[in-house]
Design a protein around this motif. Structure first.
Motif, PDB file in Angstrom:
ATOM      1  N   TRP A  95      35.803  44.478  35.463  1.00 45.01           N
ATOM      2  CA  TRP A  95      36.664  45.463  35.612  1.00 45.01           C
ATOM      3  C   TRP A  95      37.830  44.831  36.373  1.00 45.01           C
ATOM      4  N   ASP A  96      37.951  43.161  36.271  1.00 42.89           N
ATOM      5  CA  ASP A  96      39.321  42.593  36.091  1.00 42.89           C
ATOM      6  C   ASP A  96      40.527  42.323  35.243  1.00 42.89           C
ATOM      7  N   GLN A  97      41.161  43.995  35.061  1.00 41.42           N
ATOM      8  CA  GLN A  97      41.832  44.166  34.438  1.00 41.42           C
ATOM      9  C   GLN A  97      43.048  43.788  33.815  1.00 41.42           C
ATOM     10  N   GLY A  98      43.535  42.823  35.014  1.00 41.56           N
ATOM     11  CA  GLY A  98      45.038  41.519  35.083  1.00 41.56           C
ATOM     12  C   GLY A  98      44.495  40.246  33.977  1.00 41.56           C
ATOM     13  N   MET A  99      43.687  39.867  34.414  1.00 43.52           N
ATOM     14  CA  MET A  99      42.881  38.476  33.560  1.00 43.52           C
ATOM     15  C   MET A  99      42.765  39.345  32.397  1.00 43.52           C
ATOM     16  N   ALA A 100      42.491  40.053  31.724  1.00 47.22           N
ATOM     17  CA  ALA A 100      41.983  40.538  30.579  1.00 47.22           C
ATOM     18  C   ALA A 100      43.362  40.981  29.899  1.00 47.22           C
ATOM     19  N   SER A 101      44.635  41.378  30.845  1.00 44.53           N
ATOM     20  CA  SER A 101      45.788  41.422  30.367  1.00 44.53           C
ATOM     21  C   SER A 101      46.688  39.970  29.327  1.00 44.53           C
ATOM     22  N   THR A 102      45.783  39.149  30.803  1.00 45.57           N
ATOM     23  CA  THR A 102      46.775  37.585  30.495  1.00 45.57           C
ATOM     24  C   THR A 102      45.854  36.616  29.250  1.00 45.57           C
ATOM     25  N   LEU A 103      45.168  37.525  29.300  1.00 50.64           N
ATOM     26  CA  LEU A 103      44.187  37.160  28.102  1.00 50.64           C
ATOM     27  C   LEU A 103      44.700  37.772  26.321  1.00 50.64           C
ATOM     28  N   THR A 104      44.899  38.696  26.640  1.00 51.15           N
ATOM     29  CA  THR A 104      45.436  39.441  25.521  1.00 51.15           C
ATOM     30  C   THR A 104      46.920  38.552  25.292  1.00 51.15           C
ATOM     31  N   VAL A 105      47.738  38.574  26.429  1.00 51.22           N
ATOM     32  CA  VAL A 105      48.870  37.854  25.614  1.00 51.22           C
ATOM     33  C   VAL A 105      49.151  36.655  24.595  1.00 51.22           C
ATOM     34  N   VAL A 106      47.499  35.482  25.192  1.00 46.89           N
ATOM     35  CA  VAL A 106      47.241  34.203  25.331  1.00 46.89           C
ATOM     36  C   VAL A 106      46.617  34.388  23.524  1.00 46.89           C
TER      37      VAL A 106
END
Length: 129
Positions: A95-106
């Motif tokens: 449930w770490d949505q911010g990290m998942a979003s960052t990894l998606t952008v990467v």
């Protein structure tokens, strides 16, 4: 890659049907062998199709989460963990949505860079009709 081989063969079939028969007839009249016909006529005229297939297969290779989830769920000690599967775990297991979003952008930036390298690297050798 093998899962999509038939899909890509449809593009190669369309590309081969687009090659003019007169080129093959002229090569046959000149007595050119089969390997040289492939190397000098067929393959250069199929390079636009090959570029498309390479870029699509590269981007599709990052979307193999379903196979990984069904077979190993990450494997022993995350041995078969892929980037998209790691993003999925980060978003929905931890449930770490911010990290998942960052990894998606990467991941999107990485795919953009790799696709651009393929495109601009091969585009110099492609002769469009």
């Amino acid at each position: 890659i093998w899962k999509e081989a038939g899909y890509f063969m449809v593009f190669y079939l369309a590309g081969m049907q687009n090659i003019s028969k007169e080129l093959y007839e002229a090569a046959d009249a000149d007595g050119v062998g089969g390997w040289k016909v492939f190397r000098k006529i067929t393959f250069p005229l199929l390079l636009p199709t090959t570029l498309f297939v390479l870029i699509i297969s590269l981007t599709n290779s990052y979307k193999l989460v379903d196979h990984l989830w069904i077979m190993t769920k990450g494997g022993p000690d995350n041995a078969s963990n892929l980037l998209l599967f790691h993003i999925y775990e980060t978003a929905f297991s931890f449930w770490d949505q911010g990290m998942a979003s960052t990894l998606t952008v990467v991941m999107i930036a990485l795919l953009l860079v790799l696709s651009s390298l393929q495109f601009f690297g091969m585009d110099k050798r492609i002769h469009y009709q």
